[in-house]
Design a protein around this motif. Structure first.
Motif, PDB file in Angstrom:
ATOM      1  N   ARG A  42     -40.248  64.092 -70.958  1.00  0.00           N
ATOM      2  CA  ARG A  42     -41.664  64.036 -70.570  1.00  0.00           C
ATOM      3  C   ARG A  42     -41.748  64.006 -69.046  1.00  0.00           C
ATOM      4  O   ARG A  42     -40.767  63.764 -68.358  1.00  0.00           O
ATOM      5  CB  ARG A  42     -42.295  62.785 -71.165  1.00  0.00           C
ATOM      6  CG  ARG A  42     -42.262  62.758 -72.684  1.00  0.00           C
ATOM      7  CD  ARG A  42     -43.082  61.607 -73.233  1.00  0.00           C
ATOM      8  NE  ARG A  42     -42.730  60.340 -72.639  1.00  0.00           N
ATOM      9  CZ  ARG A  42     -42.108  59.361 -73.281  1.00  0.00           C
ATOM     10  NH1 ARG A  42     -41.748  59.502 -74.527  1.00  0.00           N
ATOM     11  NH2 ARG A  42     -41.848  58.226 -72.681  1.00  0.00           N
ATOM     12  N   ARG A  43     -42.960  64.220 -68.561  1.00  0.00           N
ATOM     13  CA  ARG A  43     -43.163  64.252 -67.113  1.00  0.00           C
ATOM     14  C   ARG A  43     -42.809  62.928 -66.453  1.00  0.00           C
ATOM     15  O   ARG A  43     -42.363  62.895 -65.309  1.00  0.00           O
ATOM     16  CB  ARG A  43     -44.594  64.642 -66.769  1.00  0.00           C
ATOM     17  CG  ARG A  43     -44.778  64.809 -65.266  1.00  0.00           C
ATOM     18  CD  ARG A  43     -46.052  65.487 -64.849  1.00  0.00           C
ATOM     19  NE  ARG A  43     -46.283  66.781 -65.409  1.00  0.00           N
ATOM     20  CZ  ARG A  43     -45.750  67.935 -64.960  1.00  0.00           C
ATOM     21  NH1 ARG A  43     -44.901  67.907 -63.961  1.00  0.00           N
ATOM     22  NH2 ARG A  43     -46.059  69.076 -65.503  1.00  0.00           N
ATOM     23  N   ASP A  59     -38.693  65.195 -62.179  1.00  0.00           N
ATOM     24  CA  ASP A  59     -39.247  64.673 -63.427  1.00  0.00           C
ATOM     25  C   ASP A  59     -38.695  65.449 -64.613  1.00  0.00           C
ATOM     26  O   ASP A  59     -37.929  66.401 -64.445  1.00  0.00           O
ATOM     27  CB  ASP A  59     -40.782  64.677 -63.398  1.00  0.00           C
ATOM     28  CG  ASP A  59     -41.411  66.058 -63.312  1.00  0.00           C
ATOM     29  OD1 ASP A  59     -40.811  67.032 -63.825  1.00  0.00           O
ATOM     30  OD2 ASP A  59     -42.512  66.164 -62.757  1.00  0.00           O
ATOM     31  N   PHE A 112     -39.906  67.610 -66.437  1.00  0.00           N
ATOM     32  CA  PHE A 112     -40.311  69.022 -66.484  1.00  0.00           C
ATOM     33  C   PHE A 112     -39.728  69.817 -65.326  1.00  0.00           C
ATOM     34  O   PHE A 112     -40.005  70.994 -65.175  1.00  0.00           O
ATOM     35  CB  PHE A 112     -41.827  69.158 -66.475  1.00  0.00           C
ATOM     36  CG  PHE A 112     -42.509  68.623 -67.710  1.00  0.00           C
ATOM     37  CD1 PHE A 112     -41.802  68.333 -68.865  1.00  0.00           C
ATOM     38  CD2 PHE A 112     -43.868  68.407 -67.707  1.00  0.00           C
ATOM     39  CE1 PHE A 112     -42.437  67.846 -69.989  1.00  0.00           C
ATOM     40  CE2 PHE A 112     -44.508  67.923 -68.829  1.00  0.00           C
ATOM     41  CZ  PHE A 112     -43.810  67.640 -69.973  1.00  0.00           C
TER      42      PHE A 112
END
Length: 144
Positions: A7-8, A28, A30
């Motif tokens: 996840r971010r 992060d 992403f």
């Protein structure tokens, strides 16, 4: 990493190691760049690096792991510190020194970001040596 759902607010860290300092880049889950830091190769520097990385972890996020170049040489102390604090550490192969890269010059921050992205992609990873146990004891006796 590819089989893991990220996840971010998850954080992945890449580290380019040197004798006197280490350069780290956090991304992060992403792949977005969060920030970079240069720390001395001391316990205080390792603590600063860890605090820097944990500050980016979101409320539901995790510190996924560290991709470290040179865990058998300049990065051995950092790798040991991170493992002792419960974090996953992966050896990252240094980027190829191709002709284009030589023309552009070496950049420690780019190398650290490359390490983080290699960990995110799951490419070129290996488990670093623990530098303890019987093998390390024999190595120390041989050196002495």
């Amino acid at each position: 990493m590819p089989s893991m759902q990220l996840r971010r607010d998850d954080v992945i860290v890449g580290v380019d190691t040197h004798k006197d300092n280490h350069v780290a880049v956090a991304i992060d889950g992403f792949g977005g760049r969060l920030g970079d830091i240069v720390v001395p190769t001391t316990i205080a520097g390792f603590e600063e690096l860890l605090a820097f990385c944990l500050a980016f972890v979101g409320s539901a996020g995790r510190l996924i792991g560290f991709g470290v170049e040179g865990t058998g040489s300049y990065g051995v102390g950092l790798a040991r510190y991170l493992r002792n604090h419960g974090h996953d550490v992966h050896e990252i192969a240094r980027p190829a020194r191709v002709a284009e890269r030589r023309l552009a010059g070496k950049n420690d921050t780019i190398d650290a970001e490359h390490a983080a992205r290699q960990l995110l992609a799951g490419h070129g990873l290996s488990t670093p040596k623990t530098a303890d146990g019987a093998v390390e004891t024999i190595r120390l006796v041989k050196i002495a």
